[in-house]
Enzyme design. Structure first.
Site, PDB file in Angstrom:
ATOM      1  N   TYR A  61      10.065   9.734  49.374  1.00 11.55           N
ATOM      2  CA  TYR A  61       9.371   9.252  50.568  1.00 11.55           C
ATOM      3  C   TYR A  61      10.355   8.996  51.707  1.00 11.55           C
ATOM      4  CZ  TYR A  61      10.303   4.841  48.012  1.00 11.55           C
ATOM      5  OH  TYR A  61      10.877   3.822  47.291  1.00 11.55           O
TER       6      TYR A  61
ATOM      7  N   HIS B 184       2.045  -2.132  47.121  1.00 12.02           N
ATOM      8  CA  HIS B 184       2.909  -2.725  48.135  1.00 12.02           C
ATOM      9  C   HIS B 184       2.520  -2.194  49.517  1.00 12.02           C
ATOM     10  CE1 HIS B 184       6.009  -2.212  44.651  1.00 12.02           C
ATOM     11  NE2 HIS B 184       5.230  -3.256  44.426  1.00 12.02           N
TER      12      HIS B 184
END
Length: 470
Positions: free
Chosen positions: A133, A70
């Site tokens: 993240y 992605h």
């Protein structure tokens, strides 16, 4: 095994902007501790100050869980909380590095900075693996992604656990091959005031690439109270503000005063807040009218402002606001000539119409052609010049307005002696309505812009070219 007590440092990769970081992890019989994100230390060692706003955690039960590839519209700081991950990154950004690949195992002692538009995928190598993240934009269902198939033969990623044995979602299995991927465009550049002289010159300079957006007031009112909600500002990298209220005399009236302060000060303050909040570079076009014009030398960028009229005061306030954006260029200029009504066009019309004008001869400066301003702005951005104020005008010997008028007459084949020089006081002696004070010295020092490699065109040479083009 995790390597403990590494030195904090980064390693570049074949993908521009994608960096792998060694993190110090301190361990003993009780377990371990690390600073997973420490802005001051990381930015001091070269990490972009990318402004994370959201922290996400992905927990995976089994080894072989594979997610991706992605490419999201934000930057990411990826690290492991427990377990180990194989990461694969493919550059899906528009440009020469499209398709570049990097792979890396990430354990507790490593982190990876992933720039916007770089495709990323992660395969867990141990059970009960969690990776985390930080991202610099909030997740949105309207966000635009780009995707690449995990098994694409072109990038040929050597997955430690074969994809046939991995746990993958049906959606991730169906992503397109590299040849069908739509490259991610760069963050957008917004040009405000696109209908003005500088705005039109910027369109001529930059063209109509898909990451460029040109707006006038009808398309974006920068004085609107809800300006922060009128765009998804994280999609923008640069705002060039070429909009302004420029009716110098009109600004002395009550209505004009409000309009000048709204456009030249309050709107710039709003743009500066947006730029600061969204890591945007703000380019703001300023004016010699921020000075009173009484110095006997060219004005430098660091000279204190001392405006004497409402227009200059509102521009000085706008400069002060623009300077609060962490990434800003204030382009201070004078006597702008471009596509549209201007002094040179007026003198050309008078010369051909047989009119012998009276023109002010006690105001001195240099003409600045709008295309030179556009070139200078592009140069500052492309060379990553130090942020701050830059004077940008034509080069060469300073002239009075009467001198410029005589040059226009001569270059168009008319007798320059038809121009009569008069003082500012004499010129406006019969004026009806408010008259703003003008700087007598509008000459700006060009040392700083020249020091970053930009060479302004000689003002008279540019005038000749302008008249030749018509």
């Amino acid at each position: 095994m995790t390597a403990f007590d590494k030195e904090l440092r980064s390693t570049s990769t074949p993908i521009p902007g994608l960096t792998v970081w060694d993190l110090p992890v301190h361990g003993d019989s009780r377990g371990w501790f690390k600073e997973n994100w420490q802005r001051e230390k990381l930015t001091a060692r070269g990490l972009p100050n990318f402004g994370p706003v959201q922290n996400n955690v992905s927990f995976n039960d089994n080894a072989g869980t594979t997610r991706g590839i992605h490419a999201e519209p934000w930057d990411k700081w990826v690290s492991v909380a427990t377990g180990k991950v194989f990461g694969a990154w493919v550059d899906l950004r528009e440009g020469p590095s499209f398709g570049a690949v990097h792979t890396e195992e990430i354990d507790l002692s490593k982190a990876v900075f992933v720039p916007r538009g770089v495709g990323n995928a992660y395969q867990t190598l141990e059970p009960d693996t969690a990776y985390t993240y930080l991202v610099n934009d909030h997740w949105s269902p309207d966000a635009t992604y780009s995707f690449l198939n995990l098994a694409d033969d072109t990038v040929a990623i050597a997955w430690p656990i074969p994809l046939a044995q991995a746990e993958i979602s049906a959606k991730d299995r169906d992503h397109p091959p590299l040849g069908e991927v739509i490259p991610v465009p760069p963050r957008k550049t917004l040009v405000i005031g696109a209908g003005g002289q500088v705005g039109r010159a910027l369109r001529s300079e930059y063209g109509d690439a898909r990451h460029l957006e040109y707006v006038d007031r009808a398309q974006l009112d920068i004085s609107a109270a809800d300006l922060a909600g009128l765009r998804h500002w994280r999609d923008y990298d640069t705002i060039i503000n070429a909009a302004a209220y420029t009716n110098v005399d009109g600004a002395e009236s009550p209505e004009g005063r409000r309009a000048a302060w709204t456009a030249n000060a309050l709107a710039v303050a709003a743009l500066s807040r947006i730029a600061a909040d969204n890591d945007i570079t703000l380019v703001h076009v300023s004016s010699d009218y921020v000075f009173d014009g009484n110095l006997d030398r060219p004005y430098r960028e660091g000279d204190p402002v001392c405006p004497v009229g409402v227009y200059g005061q509102s521009k000085a306030a706008g400069d002060a606001s623009a300077s609060t954006a962490p990434r800003h260029y204030i382009v201070r200029t004078s006597w702008v000539i471009g596509d549209g009504p201007n002094f040179v066009r007026t003198m050309t019309r008078l010369a051909s119409g047989g009119v012998d004008p009276r023109v002010v001869d006690d105001q001195v400066g240099r003409l600045t052609f709008a295309d030179d301003i556009a070139r200078a702005i592009r140069h500052l951005l492309e060379v990553d010049a130090p942020f701050g104020i830059y004077n940008v005008t034509g080069a060469g010997e300073p002239l009075s307005w009467a001198d410029v008028a005589r040059s226009v007459f001569a270059l168009t084949g008319h007798d320059p002696a038809r121009v009569t020089g008069v003082s500012t006081r004499e010129y406006f002696s019969a004026a009806v309505g408010p008259v703003a004070p003008r700087p007598h010295n509008s000459v700006l020092d060009l040392t700083r812009i020249e020091a970053v490699g930009f060479r302004p065109e000689d003002a008279l040479t540019a005038l000749r070219h302008h008249l030749t083009r018509g």
